[in-house]
Design a protein around this motif. Sequence first.
Motif, PDB file in Angstrom:
ATOM      1  N   GLU A 161       6.465  -9.550   3.903  1.00 18.02           N
ATOM      2  CA  GLU A 161       7.273  -8.401   4.327  1.00 18.02           C
ATOM      3  C   GLU A 161       6.962  -7.179   3.468  1.00 18.02           C
ATOM      4  N   SER A 162       6.794  -7.401   2.175  1.00 20.41           N
ATOM      5  CA  SER A 162       6.460  -6.285   1.275  1.00 20.41           C
ATOM      6  C   SER A 162       5.108  -5.702   1.650  1.00 20.41           C
ATOM      7  N   SER A 164       3.524  -5.938   4.562  1.00 19.00           N
ATOM      8  CA  SER A 164       3.552  -5.275   5.869  1.00 19.00           C
ATOM      9  C   SER A 164       4.290  -3.939   5.780  1.00 19.00           C
ATOM     10  N   GLY A 165       5.344  -3.875   4.974  1.00 19.56           N
ATOM     11  CA  GLY A 165       6.054  -2.612   4.755  1.00 19.56           C
ATOM     12  C   GLY A 165       5.157  -1.599   4.064  1.00 19.56           C
ATOM     13  N   PHE A 166       4.360  -2.049   3.114  1.00 17.47           N
ATOM     14  CA  PHE A 166       3.443  -1.159   2.408  1.00 17.47           C
ATOM     15  C   PHE A 166       2.349  -0.660   3.345  1.00 17.47           C
ATOM     16  N   LEU A 168       2.534  -0.409   6.650  1.00 16.94           N
ATOM     17  CA  LEU A 168       3.163   0.532   7.591  1.00 16.94           C
ATOM     18  C   LEU A 168       3.410   1.890   6.920  1.00 16.94           C
ATOM     19  N   TRP A 169       3.759   1.891   5.687  1.00 15.56           N
ATOM     20  CA  TRP A 169       3.993   3.134   4.969  1.00 15.56           C
ATOM     21  C   TRP A 169       2.683   3.904   4.797  1.00 15.56           C
ATOM     22  N   GLU A 170       1.614   3.146   4.531  1.00 19.88           N
ATOM     23  CA  GLU A 170       0.295   3.747   4.373  1.00 19.88           C
ATOM     24  C   GLU A 170      -0.165   4.347   5.706  1.00 19.88           C
ATOM     25  N   GLY A 172       1.739   5.250   8.224  1.00 13.44           N
ATOM     26  CA  GLY A 172       2.674   6.181   8.788  1.00 13.44           C
ATOM     27  C   GLY A 172       2.718   7.491   8.166  1.00 13.44           C
TER      28      GLY A 172
END
Length: 172
Positions: A161-162, A164-166, A168-170, A172
Amino acid sequence: MVIGSAGKEMFENSSSKEPFEYFEIPDNNIGINHIKIAMKKYLQYERVHVYYGKFGNVVKQDAISTSITGEDIFETEVPSNVPREDRFIFEPILEKIFHFFETQIMATLFSQTLLENQLARHASRVNAMEEALIHIEGESKKLYLQKTRIKHSLQNKKQLESMSGFILWELG
């Protein structure tokens, strides 16, 4: 005469339709009064056989029959007839002395059978508890392994999750 609830249930479930008297003796704390009550009944008979579970060892208890009225010779006794010339005068009369010792011996033998049966029951319970303990230890190891797998799975999930969140942040 049947003593104990287990013996009563076994006798009632057997094919025998003989009438019987039931007498309850507790598993623990067998008192002299319990023995006295049973002995009053037993003294009415010429021969008394007791059937009970005898302690062999912790794993083995045997169902045996023993006489508490003394017609059987114990294994360690060797019958021998030795002529004697001694003359004794007994006070009170010999029959009263004989009755006293006969009663005491019967009570002692009956008490011994009760205690041997109690020992066999306790040994059986200890054996069952030992088996349960082994089973519990095995289950405990399985649960520990399952807990470790779940813990690792949760850690992997958090890392994914961390990540995938990272990502997505990259993006986005």
